[in-house]
Write an enzyme that holds these catalytic residues in place. Structure first.
Site, mmCIF file in Angstrom:
data_model
loop_
_atom_site.group_PDB
_atom_site.id
_atom_site.type_symbol
_atom_site.label_atom_id
_atom_site.label_comp_id
_atom_site.label_asym_id
_atom_site.label_seq_id
_atom_site.Cartn_x
_atom_site.Cartn_y
_atom_site.Cartn_z
ATOM 1 N N GLU A 111 0.830 -1.136 0.008
ATOM 2 C CA GLU A 111 0.003 -0.039 -0.026
ATOM 3 C C GLU A 111 0.897 0.955 -0.076
ATOM 4 O O GLU A 111 2.121 1.206 0.090
ATOM 5 C CB GLU A 111 -0.845 -0.143 1.374
ATOM 6 C CG GLU A 111 -0.237 -0.339 2.429
ATOM 7 C CD GLU A 111 -1.225 -0.740 3.424
ATOM 8 O OE1 GLU A 111 -0.813 -0.336 4.838
ATOM 9 O OE2 GLU A 111 -1.949 -1.660 3.253
ATOM 10 N N LYS A 113 2.830 4.542 1.023
ATOM 11 C CA LYS A 113 3.262 4.718 2.174
ATOM 12 C C LYS A 113 3.173 6.497 2.358
ATOM 13 O O LYS A 113 3.711 7.233 1.516
ATOM 14 C CB LYS A 113 4.999 4.896 2.303
ATOM 15 C CG LYS A 113 5.439 5.087 3.612
ATOM 16 C CD LYS A 113 6.887 4.604 3.721
ATOM 17 C CE LYS A 113 7.432 4.827 5.088
ATOM 18 N NZ LYS A 113 7.545 6.212 5.589
ATOM 19 N N ASP A 115 3.507 10.230 3.470
ATOM 20 C CA ASP A 115 4.491 11.016 3.947
ATOM 21 C C ASP A 115 3.821 11.899 5.135
ATOM 22 O O ASP A 115 3.559 12.976 4.906
ATOM 23 C CB ASP A 115 5.221 11.772 3.073
ATOM 24 C CG ASP A 115 6.552 12.263 3.847
ATOM 25 O OD1 ASP A 115 6.957 11.691 4.770
ATOM 26 O OD2 ASP A 115 7.281 12.748 2.928
ATOM 27 N N TYR A 220 -4.642 2.414 8.403
ATOM 28 C CA TYR A 220 -4.175 0.924 7.789
ATOM 29 C C TYR A 220 -3.546 -0.156 8.969
ATOM 30 O O TYR A 220 -3.110 -1.118 8.265
ATOM 31 C CB TYR A 220 -3.185 1.358 6.735
ATOM 32 C CG TYR A 220 -2.068 2.184 7.187
ATOM 33 C CD1 TYR A 220 -1.824 3.753 6.779
ATOM 34 C CD2 TYR A 220 -1.016 1.920 8.312
ATOM 35 C CE1 TYR A 220 -0.753 4.565 7.577
ATOM 36 C CE2 TYR A 220 -0.256 2.880 8.893
ATOM 37 C CZ TYR A 220 -0.018 3.890 8.345
ATOM 38 O OH TYR A 220 0.592 4.881 9.051
ATOM 39 N N LYS A 313 11.159 2.736 -0.560
ATOM 40 C CA LYS A 313 11.123 4.102 -1.112
ATOM 41 C C LYS A 313 11.225 4.700 -2.400
ATOM 42 O O LYS A 313 12.205 4.250 -2.991
ATOM 43 C CB LYS A 313 12.226 5.092 0.047
ATOM 44 C CG LYS A 313 11.580 4.685 1.597
ATOM 45 C CD LYS A 313 11.347 6.090 2.099
ATOM 46 C CE LYS A 313 11.154 5.963 3.727
ATOM 47 N NZ LYS A 313 12.098 6.885 4.413
ATOM 48 N N CYS A 407 35.293 39.471 3.240
ATOM 49 C CA CYS A 407 34.051 39.138 3.782
ATOM 50 C C CYS A 407 32.968 40.063 3.217
ATOM 51 O O CYS A 407 33.331 41.325 3.124
ATOM 52 C CB CYS A 407 34.263 39.290 5.366
ATOM 53 S SG CYS A 407 32.655 39.454 6.045
ATOM 54 N N CYS A 410 32.279 42.829 6.270
ATOM 55 C CA CYS A 410 33.350 43.533 7.025
ATOM 56 C C CYS A 410 34.574 43.711 5.990
ATOM 57 O O CYS A 410 35.528 44.731 6.223
ATOM 58 C CB CYS A 410 33.695 43.101 8.381
ATOM 59 S SG CYS A 410 34.695 41.794 7.921
ATOM 60 N N CYS A 425 35.626 34.229 7.989
ATOM 61 C CA CYS A 425 36.059 35.665 8.276
ATOM 62 C C CYS A 425 36.778 35.532 9.466
ATOM 63 O O CYS A 425 36.144 35.299 10.471
ATOM 64 C CB CYS A 425 34.901 36.561 7.881
ATOM 65 S SG CYS A 425 35.211 38.212 8.931
ATOM 66 N N CYS A 430 33.563 41.553 13.119
ATOM 67 C CA CYS A 430 32.603 41.400 12.064
ATOM 68 C C CYS A 430 31.376 41.525 12.446
ATOM 69 O O CYS A 430 30.980 40.762 13.124
ATOM 70 C CB CYS A 430 33.006 40.146 11.080
ATOM 71 S SG CYS A 430 31.681 39.982 10.000
HETATM 72 P P1 AMP Z 1 9.374 5.899 9.356
HETATM 73 O O1 AMP Z 1 8.698 7.200 9.343
HETATM 74 O O2 AMP Z 1 10.601 5.867 8.623
HETATM 75 O O3 AMP Z 1 9.677 5.499 10.770
HETATM 76 O O4 AMP Z 1 8.368 4.868 8.631
HETATM 77 C C1 AMP Z 1 7.450 4.273 9.394
HETATM 78 C C2 AMP Z 1 6.225 4.984 9.387
HETATM 79 O O5 AMP Z 1 5.633 5.075 8.067
HETATM 80 C C3 AMP Z 1 4.893 4.494 10.127
HETATM 81 O O6 AMP Z 1 5.202 4.772 11.655
HETATM 82 C C4 AMP Z 1 3.695 5.192 9.783
HETATM 83 O O7 AMP Z 1 3.422 6.528 10.394
HETATM 84 C C5 AMP Z 1 4.177 5.512 8.161
HETATM 85 N N1 AMP Z 1 3.108 4.862 7.071
HETATM 86 C C6 AMP Z 1 2.878 5.688 6.205
HETATM 87 N N2 AMP Z 1 2.070 4.952 5.434
HETATM 88 C C7 AMP Z 1 2.166 3.488 5.959
HETATM 89 C C8 AMP Z 1 1.542 2.242 5.496
HETATM 90 N N3 AMP Z 1 0.617 2.237 4.443
HETATM 91 N N4 AMP Z 1 1.498 1.433 6.346
HETATM 92 C C9 AMP Z 1 2.750 1.500 7.639
HETATM 93 N N5 AMP Z 1 3.051 2.628 7.834
HETATM 94 C C10 AMP Z 1 2.689 3.579 7.064
HETATM 95 ZN ZN ZN Z 2 33.486 39.583 8.255
#
Ligand code: AMP
Ligand code: ZN
Length: 666
Positions: A111, A113, A115, A220, A313, A407, A410, A425, A430
């Site tokens: 699934e 990931k 951010d 999830y 990633k 610099c 100065c 510098c 300065c």
């Molecule tokens: P990290 O931030 O590198 O520790 O990556 C792990 C984090 O990814 C987890 O703690 C979740 O908050 C996040 N995450 C985002 N999407 C998912 C997903 N589909 N399944 C599991 N974790 C996820």
């Molecule tokens: Zn300077």
């Protein structure tokens, strides 16, 4: 490899990882990419595996980074919240699969990931009781009110058993752009990316402000649950039925061989990578999870992450834009940092207009010209990097970027110690350096004088009211009252803040002095070792090097600092002004004599940072997990699973807050 060498590298890595953890999880202001961070962590894991004698419980390899701020209200998770292991290529996924599915059919759910920021919802009797951040993985900060601003999160569910529902809070891309535009008009600092904006929003004190940000969430996974699920896809169905926002187009793949699975997966991954810019939220990869829950339980966890899941990633995005100019900034130590000004461009979900250029050599290597079309890369860090110049788009008229010889502030001739190294510098008077030094001294991490920020410091310097740190303690307040925008009241507040700052902790004042290589942590080590500035002034190079964590570079810098007339003078003037230059309670410093402490739950009389400082000031050490090295587990209200774990180890003393008070009041 030489043992001493290894130990040095391990310490360096731990220090740097801890710093980046804090920047990422607490400040939501990372300065390196996830990729670079993972490289550091991987190296540390490798060294700790190879040299197990150096494994310790407080190593960052043992825990997920913590988002807990000192003043936060925390509560234990019923089940620990983990992080995820990462892979950066299809090749890196294969050993994971091979290890996992030795004799069984491959059964994986993959699934997006997201951010964003992990969140844990706790339901009892079908009602949402609280929402918490991941915290340190064991306990999280309570952010229920802010989470309730997300309309799509069900307040009630139809199952009565207690359950922890987990997912990610995120800021949709349009909301991110809107928010940043608004901040720009208000003259506020912009968020670097949606992840940071979401992380920052979740912890705001005012739920109304949070509501205006239109956060969203997606779910999830589960933590503690009495209801049993057999598979990940059943779980996703359950979320759907209970009306949690969840994934709809995930991949469920069953395959007889790795190559068969990779065929499936690469189709899904390529598709997603091509379309990710059309999603209304940021994703930074794909999470692969073994589908079968019984199987997951057999496989278990490492100290940080499930062994049955991995995050693939995406590669960092690269785009082209135009180099408009290069600024040369002067830092506190006189170091000159070139900053590239770019034609603003969207990359990895955010607008960027600056890029870092480390030093003169980098500028030369790239052979930069103003007007050049440059390729930039951003992989999670705030400020992107310039990778290369697109020479096809270069015109003869573009002027070469020239690193200044003097610099920019100065005009003193600049000095470079060795090629490839930073240019300085060296004029201590300065104005740029003076400004940065004073700002540093007043900053929150140092002496913490609220109200003495960049703008006022600038005015004070221009009006010749300050030129050295110590001048802060001899300000002409009548003059300041005449400044623009400085009412009587704010001058009064400033006066108070400066007065209070004299009683600041010694290590923070020491940090404020700005000795080269003496960061906040080293300042703490030095302050607790020497207990006073006089003792420190007397120390020889040899003596300094003997201290744990103090290397030759730092030691030499400390010695140099105390040899300079003007620094000796500053210290004298600070002492005369009544500024604290000794550690508190010298006499009982060694009450705990290196004993190791761990804290769980909420304490009544102490905030997190206060108890830590107290224990450390009495010679104790704080570690981050239960093990046989632990001496005391200090238990507050709503403690976590640590208590049960500690009970299994006879040598650990489990104490309450009042036991602790008794221990320290003898
Ligand atoms: P990290 O931030 O590198 O520790 O990556 C792990 C984090 O990814 C987890 O703690 C979740 O908050 C996040 N995450 C985002 N999407 C998912 C997903 N589909 N399944 C599991 N974790 C996820
Ligand atoms: Zn300077």
């Amino acid at each position: 490899m030489d043992d001493l060498f290894v130990w040095g590298e391990i310490q360096e890595l731990r220090k740097s990882i801890n710093k980046h953890n804090e920047l990422y999880y607490q400040k939501a202001q990372p300065v390196i990419s996830d990729f670079e961070y993972d490289k550091l962590l991987k190296r540390l894991i490798e060294l700790e595996e190879k040299f197990p004698q150096y494994k310790t419980d407080d190593s960052p390899t043992k825990d997920v980074g913590s988002d807990l701020l000192p003043q936060s209200k925390i509560i234990s998770h019923k089940m620990r919240m983990y992080s995820l292991d990462n892979a950066y290529s299809f090749e890196e996924i294969q050993p994971f699969l091979a290890k996992l599915f030795k004799n069984t059919e491959i059964d994986i759910v993959a699934e997006q990931k997201i951010d964003g920021f992990s969140i844990n919802l706790y339901y009892e009797n079908g009602e949402l009781l609280h929402a918490t951040t991941r915290g340190d993985g064991y306990e999280g900060e309570i952010v229920t009110e802010n989470i309730l601003t997300i309309k799509s999160i069900p307040r009630k569910i139809s199952i009565k058993e207690p359950i922890e529902i987990r997912g990610e809070v995120y800021l949709p891309k349009i909301e991110f752009d809107r928010l940043n535009k608004e901040r720009e008009t208000d003259g506020k600092k912009l968020f670097a990316n949606p992840r940071n904006a979401a992380a920052g929003s979740i912890k705001l004190k005012d739920a109304e402000v949070v509501a205006a940000r239109n956060l969203q969430a997606i779910f999830y996974s589960i933590g503690f649950s009495e209801r049993k699920f057999t598979s990940e896809n059943e779980l996703l169905d359950f979320f759907e039925k209970q009306r949690f926002p969840t994934f709809k187009d995930y991949l469920h793949s069953k395959a007889d061989s790795i190559s068969e699975f990779m065929l499936d997966f690469s189709g899904y991954a390529n598709n997603l990578e091509n379309q990710k810019n059309e999603l209304d939220y940021e994703i930074d990869g794909i999470v692969l999870k073994a589908n079968n829950v019984i199987f997951q339980q057999e496989i278990g966890f490492t100290s940080k992450s499930p062994k049955w899941a991995i995050a693939y990633k995406f590669k960092a995005e690269e785009v082209e834009t135009i180099l408009l100019d290069v600024d040369f900034q002067v830092g506190r130590t006189g170091a000159i940092t070139p900053v590239a000004r770019l034609k603003p461009i969207h990359i990895s979900g955010s607008m960027v207009s600056n890029a870092t250029l480390h030093n003169e050599e980098q500028i030369e290597r790239l052979d930069l010209r103003i007007g050049d079309t440059v390729k930039i890369i951003k992989s999670g860090e705030i400020i992107p990097k310039i990778l290369a110049v697109n020479l096809a788009k270069r015109e003869d008229s573009f002027p070469k970027v020239i690193f200044p010889k003097t610099c920019p502030i100065c005009e003193t001739a600049l000095i470079k110690e060795e090629p490839g190294v930073i240019t300085y510098c060296e004029n201590l008077n300065c104005l740029a350096q003076i400004q940065r030094r004073i700002e540093h001294f007043c900053s929150r991490e140092a002496v913490d004088i609220e109200g003495l920020g960049e703008a006022l410091v600038k005015q004070l310097i221009e009006k010749k009211l300050v030129s050295k740190i110590e001048d802060i303690y001899h300000l002409d307040y009548a003059q300041i009252e005449l400044f623009e925008k400085q009412g009587k009241k704010s001058v009064e507040n400033l006066k108070n803040a400066i007065e209070i700052s004299k009683k600041q902790k010694f290590h923070k004042i020491l940090f404020g002095l700005g000795i080269r290589f003496v960061g906040a942590k080293i300042a703490k080590i030095l302050a607790s070792y020497f207990t006073s500035i006089e003792m420190m002034q007397k120390a020889t190079l040899e003596e300094l090097i003997e201290i744990e964590e103090i290397g030759e570079k730092i030691a030499q810098s400390v010695v140099n600092f105390f040899q300079e007339e003007r620094n000796i003078n500053t210290i004298k003037k600070l002492q005369e002004a009544g500024v604290n230059l000794v550690s508190e309670k010298n006499e009982i410093v060694n009450l705990f004599n290196g004993k190791k402490f761990l804290i769980t739950g909420t304490l009544i009389n102490y905030k997190r940072n206060e108890i830590k400082e107290k224990i450390e000031s009495l010679g104790g050490k704080i570690i981050s997990s239960v093990s046989k090295n632990l001496n005391y587990l200090l238990v507050g209200e709503n403690p976590g699973s640590k208590v049960a774990k500690a009970k299994k180890i006879e040598t650990i003393k489990i104490i309450s807050e009042s036991d602790f008070e008794e221990l320290t009041n003898r």
